[in-house]
Design an enzyme around this catalytic site. Structure first.
Site, PDB file in Angstrom:
ATOM      1  N   HIS A   1      10.716  16.926  15.844  1.00  0.00           N
ATOM      2  CA  HIS A   1      10.652  16.239  14.548  1.00  0.00           C
ATOM      3  C   HIS A   1      12.013  16.276  13.850  1.00  0.00           C
ATOM      4  CE1 HIS A   1       6.485  15.662  15.186  1.00  0.00           C
ATOM      5  NE2 HIS A   1       6.113  16.909  14.958  1.00  0.00           N
TER       6      HIS A   1
ATOM      7  N   LEU B   1      19.080  -2.218   1.691  1.00  0.00           N
ATOM      8  CA  LEU B   1      17.887  -2.097   2.534  1.00  0.00           C
ATOM      9  C   LEU B   1      16.690  -1.553   1.739  1.00  0.00           C
ATOM     10  CD1 LEU B   1      16.765  -2.066   5.550  1.00  0.00           C
ATOM     11  CD2 LEU B   1      17.376   0.359   5.533  1.00  0.00           C
TER      12      LEU B   1
ATOM     13  N   ASP C   1       7.344   7.321  17.796  1.00  0.00           N
ATOM     14  CA  ASP C   1       6.498   8.210  18.603  1.00  0.00           C
ATOM     15  C   ASP C   1       7.324   8.926  19.670  1.00  0.00           C
ATOM     16  OD1 ASP C   1       4.179   9.443  19.361  1.00  0.00           O
ATOM     17  OD2 ASP C   1       3.355   7.735  20.439  1.00  0.00           O
TER      18      ASP C   1
END
Ligand code: FPP
Length: 233
Positions: A29, A123, A12
């Protein structure tokens, strides 16, 4: 406690990061995407097994159309540019969320990226797009109800394992550590079922500023927690 096996992050603060610099939200962004790259690399290096990132919520569809369109475009270009590197570093990439709502262009990039990295054993990276925790549970309930209606499952026989197995994160350990950047202290309809016993960590930093050192601070916080899962020490 040692390292978390699975980290879930609400990224956020991109918009506020941009506003603080007099930039448009989209610049935030884009900077957020850089932070995603650093975070993925750091988690891989630290030997974290799984990372789940909240990139776009069910509720984010209500943002102005232009911002939604640019975010979707950012996801497409991120896939185009990053999949080679992710694949080379052994990352297995998967998207979770309501895929039907995404454009054909994004859906096909996602399918290709998932297929290409499916056999990787590094991962496990889940990106939540058009995702909501309640949506996830409703979908899972529908699936189980379908099994019952088809006579393959007895309602009375339904266990927590059935529910967990019907959700988007089926097969992964529950997140051990949840991180939310940007100063808010909410779960915001992220992984509602899976976060039941997760350690919660909140950072006031905006996501684009969340660097490797910030992640290490969160890992140190986790390292000091004593997890009891409802039992006594
Ligand atoms: C929240 O900040 C962030 C988003 C809604 C978008 C997250 C997207 C990225 C980090 C980039 C791409 C990621 C991937 C994995 C391809 P906000 O816009 O709510 O910020 P604000 O609260 O300051 O307005």
């Amino acid at each position: 406690m040692g390292l978390p096996r699975h980290i879930a992050i609400i990224m956020d603060g991109n918009g506020r990061w941009a506003a603080a610099r007099g930039l448009a939200r989209h610049a935030g962004h884009k900077a957020g995407l850089e932070a995603v790259r650093r975070c993925v690399e750091h988690c891989s290096q630290r030997g974290i097994e799984a990372l789940t990132l909240f990139a776009f919520s069910s509720e984010n569809w209500q943002r102005p159309g232009a911002e939604v369109a640019r975010l979707m475009g950012l996801f497409v270009s991120a896939l185009d540019r990053e999949v080679d590197r992710l694949d080379a570093s052994g990352v297995r990439l998967r998207f979770i969320g309501a895929r039907a709502r995404l454009s054909a262009r994004l859906k096909s990039r996602i399918a290709a990226a998932e297929q290409r990295t499916a056999a990787n054993r590094g991962l496990a990276l889940q990106v939540a797009v058009s995702y909501g925790g309640r949506w996830d549970i409703v979908e899972g309930v529908r699936r189980l109800a379908g099994e019952c209606a088809a006579g393959r499952l007895e309602p009375r026989a339904i266990t927590e394992q059935h529910v967990a197995g019907a959700l988007e994160l089926a097969g992964l350990p529950d997140p051990d550590l949840f991180i939310r950047t940007g100063g808010e202290r909410r779960i915001s309809n992220f992984l509602l079922w899976n976060l039941a016993y997760t350690e919660l960590y909140f950072s006031d930093r905006y996501w684009p500023d969340f660097d490797a050192a910030s992640l290490d601070e969160a890992l140190a916080f986790y390292g000091e927690r004593e997890r009891r899962f409802g039992r006594v020490a």
